[in-house]
Design an enzyme around this catalytic site. Structure first.
Site, PDB file in Angstrom:
ATOM      1  N   GLU A 284       0.773  -1.188  -0.101  1.00 17.89           N
ATOM      2  CA  GLU A 284      -0.101   0.012   0.011  1.00 17.89           C
ATOM      3  C   GLU A 284       0.772   1.184  -0.035  1.00 17.89           C
ATOM      4  OE1 GLU A 284      -4.444  -0.759   1.843  1.00 17.89           O
ATOM      5  OE2 GLU A 284      -3.235   0.900   3.251  1.00 17.89           O
ATOM      6  N   HIS A 305       7.528 -26.867  -1.737  1.00 14.28           N
ATOM      7  CA  HIS A 305       6.915 -28.015  -2.430  1.00 14.28           C
ATOM      8  C   HIS A 305       5.796 -27.402  -3.261  1.00 14.28           C
ATOM      9  CE1 HIS A 305       9.057 -31.084  -0.123  1.00 14.28           C
ATOM     10  NE2 HIS A 305       9.222 -30.159   0.550  1.00 14.28           N
ATOM     11  N   LYS A 419     -14.119   0.706  -3.565  1.00 16.05           N
ATOM     12  CA  LYS A 419     -15.155   1.268  -2.684  1.00 16.05           C
ATOM     13  C   LYS A 419     -16.338   1.978  -3.510  1.00 16.05           C
ATOM     14  CE  LYS A 419     -12.139   1.523   1.266  1.00 16.05           C
ATOM     15  NZ  LYS A 419     -11.503   2.675   2.198  1.00 16.05           N
TER      16      LYS A 419
HETATM   17  O1  PA5 Z   1      -3.039   1.211   5.685  1.00 14.25           O
HETATM   18  C1  PA5 Z   1      -4.369   1.811   5.697  1.00 14.25           C
HETATM   19  O2  PA5 Z   1      -4.491   3.184   5.924  1.00 14.25           O
HETATM   20  C2  PA5 Z   1      -5.332   1.026   5.250  1.00 14.25           C
HETATM   21  O3  PA5 Z   1      -5.010  -0.290   5.052  1.00 14.25           O
HETATM   22  C3  PA5 Z   1      -6.605   0.769   6.659  1.00 14.25           C
HETATM   23  O4  PA5 Z   1      -5.836   0.505   7.716  1.00 14.25           O
HETATM   24  C4  PA5 Z   1      -7.517   0.146   6.413  1.00 14.25           C
HETATM   25  O5  PA5 Z   1      -8.114   0.465   5.095  1.00 14.25           O
HETATM   26  C5  PA5 Z   1      -8.745   0.390   7.290  1.00 14.25           C
HETATM   27  O6  PA5 Z   1      -9.063   1.629   7.528  1.00 14.25           O
HETATM   28  P1  PA5 Z   1      -9.666   2.120   8.741  1.00 14.25           P
HETATM   29  O7  PA5 Z   1      -8.894   2.004   9.755  1.00 14.25           O
HETATM   30  O8  PA5 Z   1     -10.204   3.423   8.275  1.00 14.25           O
HETATM   31  O9  PA5 Z   1     -11.109   1.141   8.915  1.00 14.25           O
END
Ligand code: PA5
Length: 443
Positions: A284, A305, A419
């Site tokens: 990310e 494996h 989303k």
């Molecule tokens: O690293 C990030 O920002 C994301 O992976 C969030 O942790 C994830 O989308 C969850 O978001 P939230 O804590 O707003 O529910």
């Protein structure tokens, strides 16, 4: 300071031109300095950088107190969260718990998928049990988590009544924004704040990770101490002896040399979720602007494996980072056998870990021979302290690496696309135009 985790990059450096590691030194140091100075992209999200040093004994005592209350009143604690709001806690708990015994209380995770079967089976399992909920969402509006929390809360209130249920729910969310905050304040839940300047995937050392880990009975003081010591080491060690700098340097050099995939390998099944957390952290953070190393992972020797053939002989676009644990916590020796029908008497008397270590070394040499650069991160032991070091090592490595790559490591604009489509398809109010467009597209 106790011993620290180390990185051995020799078997990766041999794939690069001589002097390459030294040639990137200034870039790496400048990338680190830019984080310190807050001058690189995403500087609003640098709260994690000195987070370990800012964690006081009072903060830990408060978290331990809340964990104690939940541990006393619950047989099961469900942690609702997704991405950075659950992977860190799960990674640490899985790395430290006994793999065959359930924890007491049992820690379960929800709100990280939208599977009806998953939720139905969870509801069935929780029926009649003394359970509690830790609802974790920084935005407070993430669909997966909000949906699971709605179901879990309704079940808890039905089982206990609204008043008693309130005492078994803890919210970890933004200080003021989002539905999770509104509900927590309205219902009077115990709550913790995720600092504005700490993004989800960098939040494991906030209550997001620390509370569930404490609920699992693990030593959060030692975990934080490990992170603090790594923070100090990474700020003070010169480039050549700085494990974080070396990691950030090597992965960028290898990427520039065409190694587009990093495979994080472990030889301990307990580390599976550390790799899941690492994949989210790096994927990310770096995968944007059509750039970024693709983070993959394997559990070895298991996956030798299955994925072993590809790693040994597939397209040469990969490098491998092995997390090696120097000393296991337990001891098992291979027994001798008079008949030796399985032919294993050559191992009799040896520790299983010695066999594992030779598998590790043999694999490393084979992969290097097959053209796979190999980095090796060595953890002295699998304890809270060294896991704490590892968490901060990877966080800082990610921030520096992302800066060297030239992306903003702290945003995630790509996550919004699915989303938007999902909300349009579900006719969420406010998405009318997207809904019409997507339906036209689908015919
Ligand atoms: O690293 C990030 O920002 C994301 O992976 C969030 O942790 C994830 O989308 C969850 O978001 P939230 O804590 O707003 O529910």
């Amino acid at each position: 300071m106790q011993t620290t985790i180390t990185i051995d990059s020799q078997k990766a450096a041999q794939f690069l031109p001589q002097g390459a590691v030294a040639s990137i030194k200034n870039e790496v140091k400048a990338a680190h300095q830019a984080l310190e100075d807050g001058t690189s992209p995403g500087s609003d999200f640098l709260g994690w950088l000195h987070l370990p040093a800012s964690i006081t004994p009072e903060i830990l005592t408060d978290l331990q107190g809340t964990a104690r209350q939940l541990r006393e009143s619950c047989d099961v604690i469900v942690v609702a969260g997704i991405g950075g709001s659950y992977l860190g806690a799960r990674a640490v708990i899985e790395a430290l718990k006994n793999q065959f015994e359930e924890l007491t209380p049992r820690i379960l995770f929800a709100g990280n998928n939208i599977s009806e079967d998953y939720l139905a089976e969870l509801q069935e399992y929780l029926s009649g049990k003394r359970f509690g909920i830790i609802n974790i969402s920084k935005s407070g509006t993430t669909t997966e988590t909000a949906l699971a929390f709605r179901l879990l809360r309704a079940q808890l209130e039905k089982q206990l009544g609204r008043e008693a249920a309130r005492k078994r729910i803890v919210a970890i969310t933004d200080a003021v924004k989002g539905a999770a905050r509104t509900t927590a304040d309205k219902e009077g839940y115990k709550s913790y704040v995720i600092p504005d300047n700490v993004g989800g995937r960098f939040s494991v050392l906030t209550p997001v990770g620390l509370l569930p880990i404490a609920c699992a009975g693990m030593d959060i003081e030692a975990l934080v101490k490990g992170a603090q010591d790594m923070e100090t080491l990474a700020r003070t060690a010169p480039y050549a002896e700085n494990p974080v700098h070396q990691y950030a340097a090597m992965r960028n050099l290898l990427y520039r040399d065409g190694k587009k995939i990093e495979i994080l390998a472990n030889f301990q099944p307990k580390l599976h979720y550390i790799a899941e957390w690492w994949k989210q952290l790096y994927g990310e953070s770096e995968g944007k602007d059509k750039l970024g190393i693709f983070p993959a992972s394997v559990d070895l020797t298991t996956d030798l494996h299955s994925m072993g053939q590809w790693i040994q002989d597939g397209e040469r676009s990969i490098f491998e980072t092995v997390i090696s644990v120097a000393e296991p916590e337990r001891e098992v020796r291979v027994p001798g056998d008079e008949e030796n029908l399985d032919g294993l008497n050559f191992l009799a008397g040896k520790r299983v870990d010695e066999v594992n270590k030779m598998a590790e070394l043999g694999t490393q040499l084979a992969h290097v021979d097959g053209g796979v650069p190999n980095l090796r991160i060595v953890l002295p032991r699998l304890t809270e302290y060294y896991i704490g070091q590892l968490l901060y090592f990877f966080e800082l490595g990610c921030g520096i690496s992302g800066n060297v790559l030239g992306v903003n490591p702290f945003n995630q604009p790509g996550v919004e696309s699915y989303k938007k489509n999902m909300f349009a398809l579900l006719d969420k109010p406010g998405y009318e135009a997207e809904s019409r467009a997507i339906r036209e597209r689908l015919g």
